[in-house]
Design a protein around this motif. Sequence first.
Motif, PDB file in Angstrom:
ATOM      1  N   ASP A   1      25.786   5.876 103.539  1.00 54.04           N
ATOM      2  CA  ASP A   1      24.719   5.854 104.706  1.00 54.04           C
ATOM      3  C   ASP A   1      25.406   5.832 105.973  1.00 54.04           C
ATOM      4  OD1 ASP A   1      21.960   5.818 105.445  1.00 54.04           O
ATOM      5  OD2 ASP A   1      22.257   3.568 105.825  1.00 54.04           O
TER       6      ASP A   1
ATOM      7  N   HIS B   1      24.195   5.608 110.282  1.00 54.25           N
ATOM      8  CA  HIS B   1      23.072   5.263 111.400  1.00 54.25           C
ATOM      9  C   HIS B   1      23.679   5.693 112.726  1.00 54.25           C
ATOM     10  CE1 HIS B   1      19.335   4.058 109.210  1.00 54.25           C
ATOM     11  NE2 HIS B   1      20.324   3.880 108.277  1.00 54.25           N
TER      12      HIS B   1
ATOM     13  N   HIS C   1      22.010  -0.443 102.575  1.00 60.20           N
ATOM     14  CA  HIS C   1      21.439   0.969 102.198  1.00 60.20           C
ATOM     15  C   HIS C   1      22.456   1.791 101.167  1.00 60.20           C
ATOM     16  CE1 HIS C   1      18.730   1.121 105.911  1.00 60.20           C
ATOM     17  NE2 HIS C   1      18.328   0.038 105.346  1.00 60.20           N
TER      18      HIS C   1
HETATM   19 ZN    ZN Z   1      19.984   3.768 106.333  1.00 60.05          ZN
END
Ligand code: ZN
Length: 160
Positions: A10, A12, A44
């Motif tokens: 993941d 971000h 995540h």
């Molecule tokens: Zn995420």
Amino acid sequence: MMLRIGQGFDIHRLESGEGLTLGGLWIPCDFRVIAHSDGDVVLHAVMDAMLGALALGDIGALFPDTDPRYQGADSAALTRIVRDRCCHQGYVVGNLDLTILCERPKISPYRDAMREVIAQVLEIAVDRISVKATTCEQLGAIGRREGLAVQATVLMLAHA
Ligand SMILES: [Zn+2]
């Protein structure tokens, strides 16, 4: 099958802020994560690794970001849902290995507390959880502190 392996990734974007939640742990720093949920990049990646191991899809399918129920969602609560779903399929986390890629914040002061929180969420012993961190040597988007990424590898064990 008694053993199943999964991997999760993941990433971000970051912006200026007061801190971020990683692995269920609040870390005060000069950044915040831009996200629909609480932006816990660690959890995540963990959820995606667990779901991937059991071929159960991914968190985007399970918790769609178009669903207002997941606005600001607590990723620890979502991880418990994933844990329960895996348990229902007959599997528990055997061990989990994480690599956090970021220039800042410095992860090492929080590493053991993060392991404890993840262990509680997954209801497994803390010695089954590894948290590592690396910078990207100032290369690329992560190196420019525009984002934070996590890689997770998990081994799922069939419970008796
Ligand atoms: Zn995420």
